[in-house]
Design an enzyme around this catalytic site. Structure first.
Site, PDB file in Angstrom:
ATOM      1  CG  HIS A   7      -1.928  -1.109   1.218  1.00  0.00           C
ATOM      2  ND1 HIS A   7      -2.875  -1.276   0.230  1.00  0.00           N
ATOM      3  CD2 HIS A   7      -2.109  -2.128   2.098  1.00  0.00           C
ATOM      4  CE1 HIS A   7      -3.611  -2.340   0.494  1.00  0.00           C
ATOM      5  NE2 HIS A   7      -3.164  -2.882   1.613  1.00  0.00           N
ATOM      6  CD  GLU A  56      -5.407  -9.234   2.596  1.00  0.00           C
ATOM      7  OE1 GLU A  56      -5.620  -8.211   3.263  1.00  0.00           O
ATOM      8  OE2 GLU A  56      -4.393  -9.365   1.882  1.00  0.00           O
ATOM      9  CG  ASP A  81      -8.197  -5.843   1.758  1.00  0.00           C
ATOM     10  OD1 ASP A  81      -8.918  -5.208   0.972  1.00  0.00           O
ATOM     11  OD2 ASP A  81      -6.974  -5.662   1.840  1.00  0.00           O
TER      12      ASP A  81
END
Length: 263
Positions: A47, A152, A178
């Site tokens: 990310h 996730e 997520d």
């Protein structure tokens, strides 16, 4: 070659706490984390704009300190996993592992033949540029690498036991945001479906002798997930820690100034 005390600690059933690193890649960061009591630093490539060259510097800065450098790669491809290990990571986390085959590929990328398919490069960062017996280096590298699969997605949850049963896997990491998204309940961390998913992940780890892991955004999250049975917990997000601490201090200054300005 250095060994990985974090992996030994988790395998013996103990807990370990460290940091999730997204933003601040300063030269002093590893020492600051050690001073704060962190046992590991999990650097996030998924990310962020973090690249391998910056990672390599951070791993070098961890050398000689009592902290274990780990990395979350953006995807479970060989060229992400093997490169991260060759530049000095002692563990790799792969997002969105959904099948046994994906978990097997993850493990294979972290292990040298005959157990896996990691390419041979010695006298590099991961073995501290040192000489020595190659077979012994391979043994140490295979033994020290912490292999982490993130659960996730709904599909990953459906295949939870198949994933957890893969030999060579060490940790199942709950990707809480997520997971709620993929379950259709974004951000609803008290929803029964999410609560059940958390319990299933912890139970699967117990059945298969793995470590359940989590990133706690604040102290309350940390307390809750320790109580739920999670044994590897990263404190994060470090940018929010700075922002919140700075806001408290700035607010205190404004309050002090307002008090001084009263007639």
């Amino acid at each position: 070659m250095r060994t990985n005390p974090l992996k030994h600690k988790l395998r013996s059933g103990q807990r370990a706490f460290g940091a999730m690193v997204f933003e601040f890649m300063s030269p002093g960061l590893p020492q600051l984390l050690v001073n704060a009591g962190a046992e590991f630093a999990m650097y996030c490539m998924e990310h962020t704009g973090l690249d391998f060259e910056t990672l390599k510097t951070q791993f070098a800065l961890c050398r000689g300190l009592p902290i274990v450098p780990l990395v979350r790669v953006p995807f479970g491809d060989y060229h992400f996993i093997a490169r991260a290990l060759d530049i000095g990571a002692m563990g790799v986390m792969v997002p969105m592992v959904e099948t046994r085959a994906q978990a097997e590929q993850l493990v294979a990328c972290t292990q040298y033949p005959p157990h896996g398919r990691r390419g041979a490069a010695f006298g590099f960062a991961h073995d501290d540029y040192a000489g020595g017996d190659i077979a012994e280096k391979i043994r140490i590298a295979n033994a020290r690498t912490l292999v982490i699969a993130m659960i996730e997605t709904a599909r990953g949850l459906d295949n939870l036991d198949d994933i957890a049963a893969v030999p060579g896997l060490d940790v199942l990491w709950l990707g809480h945001f997520d997971l709620t998204n993929f379950l259709g309940i974004p951000g609803q961390f008290d929803h029964p479906r999410y609560v059940d998913a958390v319990e299933r992940i912890v139970a699967a780890c117990r059945r298969h002798h793995l470590t359940p892991a989590f990133m706690a955004a604040d102290e309350e999250w940390g307390r809750q997930y320790v109580a739920k049975g999670f044994r590897l917990i990263a404190a994060g997000l470090e940018q929010l820690m700075l922002q919140n601490a700075m806001k408290r201090q700035i607010d205190a200054l404004h309050q002090a100034a307002a008090s001084e300005d009263k007639p």
